[in-house]
Scaffold this motif. Structure first.
Motif, PDB file in Angstrom:
ATOM      1  N   THR A 135       0.999  -1.174  -0.166  1.00  0.00           N
ATOM      2  CA  THR A 135       0.098  -0.153  -0.031  1.00  0.00           C
ATOM      3  C   THR A 135       1.000   1.333   0.083  1.00  0.00           C
ATOM      4  O   THR A 135       1.700   1.561   0.888  1.00  0.00           O
ATOM      5  CB  THR A 135      -0.895   0.040   1.313  1.00  0.00           C
ATOM      6  OG1 THR A 135      -1.610  -1.214   1.237  1.00  0.00           O
ATOM      7  CG2 THR A 135      -1.887   1.383   1.300  1.00  0.00           C
ATOM      8  N   SER A 155       0.486   5.038   0.028  1.00  0.00           N
ATOM      9  CA  SER A 155      -0.434   6.310   0.573  1.00  0.00           C
ATOM     10  C   SER A 155       0.291   7.615  -0.004  1.00  0.00           C
ATOM     11  O   SER A 155       1.875   7.561   0.301  1.00  0.00           O
ATOM     12  CB  SER A 155      -0.786   6.211   1.747  1.00  0.00           C
ATOM     13  OG  SER A 155       0.076   6.238   2.858  1.00  0.00           O
ATOM     14  N   LEU A 165       2.394   8.371   3.279  1.00  0.00           N
ATOM     15  CA  LEU A 165       3.871   7.411   3.177  1.00  0.00           C
ATOM     16  C   LEU A 165       4.947   8.113   2.280  1.00  0.00           C
ATOM     17  O   LEU A 165       6.317   8.266   2.825  1.00  0.00           O
ATOM     18  CB  LEU A 165       3.656   5.996   2.887  1.00  0.00           C
ATOM     19  CG  LEU A 165       4.740   5.014   2.971  1.00  0.00           C
ATOM     20  CD1 LEU A 165       5.127   4.874   4.351  1.00  0.00           C
ATOM     21  CD2 LEU A 165       4.393   3.644   2.288  1.00  0.00           C
ATOM     22  N   ASP A 221       7.911  -2.205   1.536  1.00  0.00           N
ATOM     23  CA  ASP A 221       6.564  -2.084   1.693  1.00  0.00           C
ATOM     24  C   ASP A 221       5.689  -3.040   1.032  1.00  0.00           C
ATOM     25  O   ASP A 221       5.177  -3.142   0.040  1.00  0.00           O
ATOM     26  CB  ASP A 221       6.076  -0.855   0.675  1.00  0.00           C
ATOM     27  CG  ASP A 221       4.743  -0.369   0.970  1.00  0.00           C
ATOM     28  OD1 ASP A 221       4.062  -0.725   1.931  1.00  0.00           O
ATOM     29  OD2 ASP A 221       4.057   0.192   0.025  1.00  0.00           O
ATOM     30  N   THR A 244       3.623  -5.806   2.983  1.00  0.00           N
ATOM     31  CA  THR A 244       2.864  -5.632   4.384  1.00  0.00           C
ATOM     32  C   THR A 244       2.255  -6.840   5.014  1.00  0.00           C
ATOM     33  O   THR A 244       2.405  -7.027   6.240  1.00  0.00           O
ATOM     34  CB  THR A 244       1.567  -4.547   4.289  1.00  0.00           C
ATOM     35  OG1 THR A 244       0.475  -5.095   3.455  1.00  0.00           O
ATOM     36  CG2 THR A 244       1.939  -3.303   4.033  1.00  0.00           C
ATOM     37  N   ASN A 286       4.863  -1.004   7.687  1.00  0.00           N
ATOM     38  CA  ASN A 286       3.718  -1.427   7.891  1.00  0.00           C
ATOM     39  C   ASN A 286       3.644  -3.209   7.898  1.00  0.00           C
ATOM     40  O   ASN A 286       2.777  -3.361   7.498  1.00  0.00           O
ATOM     41  CB  ASN A 286       2.689  -0.800   6.933  1.00  0.00           C
ATOM     42  CG  ASN A 286       2.503   0.530   7.072  1.00  0.00           C
ATOM     43  OD1 ASN A 286       2.730   1.084   7.974  1.00  0.00           O
ATOM     44  ND2 ASN A 286       2.567   1.396   6.004  1.00  0.00           N
ATOM     45  N   ARG A 304       6.219   0.561  12.116  1.00  0.00           N
ATOM     46  CA  ARG A 304       4.722   0.343  11.822  1.00  0.00           C
ATOM     47  C   ARG A 304       3.935   1.102  12.493  1.00  0.00           C
ATOM     48  O   ARG A 304       4.480   1.337  14.143  1.00  0.00           O
ATOM     49  CB  ARG A 304       4.546  -1.208  11.864  1.00  0.00           C
ATOM     50  CG  ARG A 304       4.733  -1.636  13.364  1.00  0.00           C
ATOM     51  CD  ARG A 304       4.326  -3.360  13.106  1.00  0.00           C
ATOM     52  NE  ARG A 304       4.559  -3.960  14.543  1.00  0.00           N
ATOM     53  CZ  ARG A 304       3.670  -3.902  15.633  1.00  0.00           C
ATOM     54  NH1 ARG A 304       2.827  -3.317  15.569  1.00  0.00           N
ATOM     55  NH2 ARG A 304       4.173  -4.618  16.529  1.00  0.00           N
ATOM     56  N   ASP A 325      -7.637   6.548   6.934  1.00  0.00           N
ATOM     57  CA  ASP A 325      -6.298   7.498   6.491  1.00  0.00           C
ATOM     58  C   ASP A 325      -6.495   8.693   6.508  1.00  0.00           C
ATOM     59  O   ASP A 325      -5.503   9.701   6.520  1.00  0.00           O
ATOM     60  CB  ASP A 325      -5.694   6.875   5.314  1.00  0.00           C
ATOM     61  CG  ASP A 325      -5.205   5.418   5.299  1.00  0.00           C
ATOM     62  OD1 ASP A 325      -4.761   5.173   6.384  1.00  0.00           O
ATOM     63  OD2 ASP A 325      -5.390   4.626   4.485  1.00  0.00           O
ATOM     64  N   ARG A 358      -6.259   7.964  13.098  1.00  0.00           N
ATOM     65  CA  ARG A 358      -5.476   8.083  11.696  1.00  0.00           C
ATOM     66  C   ARG A 358      -4.146   7.490  12.067  1.00  0.00           C
ATOM     67  O   ARG A 358      -3.183   7.783  12.783  1.00  0.00           O
ATOM     68  CB  ARG A 358      -5.462   9.456  11.104  1.00  0.00           C
ATOM     69  CG  ARG A 358      -6.534  10.146  10.990  1.00  0.00           C
ATOM     70  CD  ARG A 358      -6.564  11.578  10.536  1.00  0.00           C
ATOM     71  NE  ARG A 358      -5.792  11.658   9.119  1.00  0.00           N
ATOM     72  CZ  ARG A 358      -5.505  12.753   8.514  1.00  0.00           C
ATOM     73  NH1 ARG A 358      -5.655  13.825   8.864  1.00  0.00           N
ATOM     74  NH2 ARG A 358      -4.868  12.726   7.338  1.00  0.00           N
ATOM     75  N   PRO A 359      -3.827   6.450  11.210  1.00  0.00           N
ATOM     76  CA  PRO A 359      -2.474   5.794  11.102  1.00  0.00           C
ATOM     77  C   PRO A 359      -1.401   6.885  10.834  1.00  0.00           C
ATOM     78  O   PRO A 359      -1.781   7.766  10.076  1.00  0.00           O
ATOM     79  CB  PRO A 359      -2.343   4.653  10.349  1.00  0.00           C
ATOM     80  CG  PRO A 359      -3.549   5.062   9.321  1.00  0.00           C
ATOM     81  CD  PRO A 359      -4.574   5.594  10.208  1.00  0.00           C
ATOM     82  N   ALA A 378       0.941   7.841   8.988  1.00  0.00           N
ATOM     83  CA  ALA A 378       1.540   7.227   7.348  1.00  0.00           C
ATOM     84  C   ALA A 378       2.808   7.910   7.133  1.00  0.00           C
ATOM     85  O   ALA A 378       3.771   7.546   6.818  1.00  0.00           O
ATOM     86  CB  ALA A 378       0.762   7.521   6.379  1.00  0.00           C
ATOM     87  N   SER A 379       2.794   9.549   6.978  1.00  0.00           N
ATOM     88  CA  SER A 379       4.088  10.398   7.050  1.00  0.00           C
ATOM     89  C   SER A 379       4.855   9.948   7.894  1.00  0.00           C
ATOM     90  O   SER A 379       6.188   9.737   7.515  1.00  0.00           O
ATOM     91  CB  SER A 379       3.370  11.761   7.154  1.00  0.00           C
ATOM     92  OG  SER A 379       4.583  12.501   6.718  1.00  0.00           O
TER      93      SER A 379
END
Length: 344
Positions: A75, A77, A80, A126, A128, A150, A159, A283, A297-298, A300-301
């Protein structure tokens, strides 16, 4: 005429050797000196010769993001990528995408060759879930600098902390006064093949919080098969919400559960959050039926940024393993679908 190291050296008042060390991360210069040289190089528009740099320091100045050809297993995003680019741009590194099918990822000759042919110094993996065991073994056996994103590995991994996020979300609902709190996951039935680690961790985090409060977990999940198919999700939600002891709050694995749940509730004349509080992991902020959904929210960044920083350490010390870094979710403050219960 191309800008040279001598031009930068004259501009900052240092030797050509010191400028080279600052740009190539060698030597023992002070951090502030390195920063001053890099800033001057950017302002003057200096572009390094990648081939010459690789020959000089034994590195290419390029990182590769290794992904599967199956979109279900990788994934990518926007968040990310943003986090990865924050580091690569700051460090003046290139980023390359290497996309390989599973059978190639398990081939003893492919991964080392992919690293060499992409002129990259290490992999951000990446990939997962459903990861071929042989792929993990090959990366370790060949000492390939790699950091997993992740994915639940024993080391060299960054992660989101899904278990703690689910516990925190459940505790939030408990703090509002809810006791009949259910957990919904309709996409991962008992026959789902090799689900992502977040499936088990979110359920466990929810269950731990409920048990700590002396309450019995209430799972709204598929009893059999691969999943509850999308056409059956609204009827399934209506059945759950029609029970005499229906939940006053539901924590959802993701938007695929929250949307049909809210649709069913509103069609039944229930108000959200008056009669039913709904929260989920997502997300991005979600606004389907008016109020913003209460969301965790995970990060990601931050996962991308920290994974890239870890990989740079791994490249410098390929024989060293780095502990797993678990990052907290962010609570979206504008969410308005959770409130104290008003049911008798």
């Amino acid at each position: 005429m191309a800008l040279t190291l001598r031009d930068i050296a004259d501009h900052v008042g240092l030797s050509k050797q010191a400028v080279s060390q600052a740009l190539n991360e060698t030597g023992r210069l002070r951090p502030e000196t390195r920063d001053r040289v890099r800033m001057a190089a950017r302002q003057l528009g200096y572009r390094r010769n990648a081939a010459a740099r690789a020959t000089t320091i034994g590195r290419h100045g390029c990182l590769a993001m290794l992904v599967s050809t199956s979109s279900m297993r990788s994934t990518i995003s926007d968040g990310l990528i943003d986090g990865i680019q924050l580091v690569t741009q700051e460090q003046q590194l290139n980023l390359m995408l290497v996309r390989l099918p599973d059978e190639k990822l398990s081939d003893a000759t492919v991964l080392p060759r992919a690293l060499e042919e992409s002129a990259s110094d290490g992999f951000l993996v990446d990939y997962t879930h459903g990861i071929p065991r042989r792929m993990i073994d090959l990366i370790r056996r060949h000492d390939i600098p790699a950091v997993w994103i992740n994915s639940k590995q024993t080391s060299d991994c960054v992660r989101p902390d899904d278990l703690e996020a689910a516990r925190e979300a459940t505790q939030h609902l408990l703090s509002l006064g809810h006791r009949r709190i259910a957990y919904a996951d309709w996409g991962h039935g008992p026959e789902f093949p090799e689900p992502h680690y977040s499936v088990a961790d979110r359920r466990e985090g929810y269950a731990l919080a409920m048990q700590a409060a002396g309450l019995t977990p209430r799972l709204m999940v598929a009893d059999e098969g691969h999943s509850i198919r999308p056409p059956a999700r609204i009827p399934f939600a209506r059945d759950m919400l029609s029970a005499a002891d229906r939940p006053s709050a539901v924590l959802c694995y993701g938007p695929a559960e929250a949307e049909p749940l809210m649709h069913a509730a509103l069609c039944m004349g229930l108000t959200v959050p008056g009669d039913l509080s709904v929260a989920c992991f997502a997300d991005a902020p979600i606004k389907w039926f008016g109020p913003h959904l209460t969301v965790w929210r995970p990060p990601a960044s931050e996962v991308g940024r920290q994974a890239t920083l870890m990989l740079l350490k791994k490249i410098r010390q390929p024989d060293k393993t780095w502990p797993v870094l678990k990052l907290p979710f962010a609570f979206y403050p504008e969410g308005a679908t959770c409130a104290p219960p008003n049911m008798v």
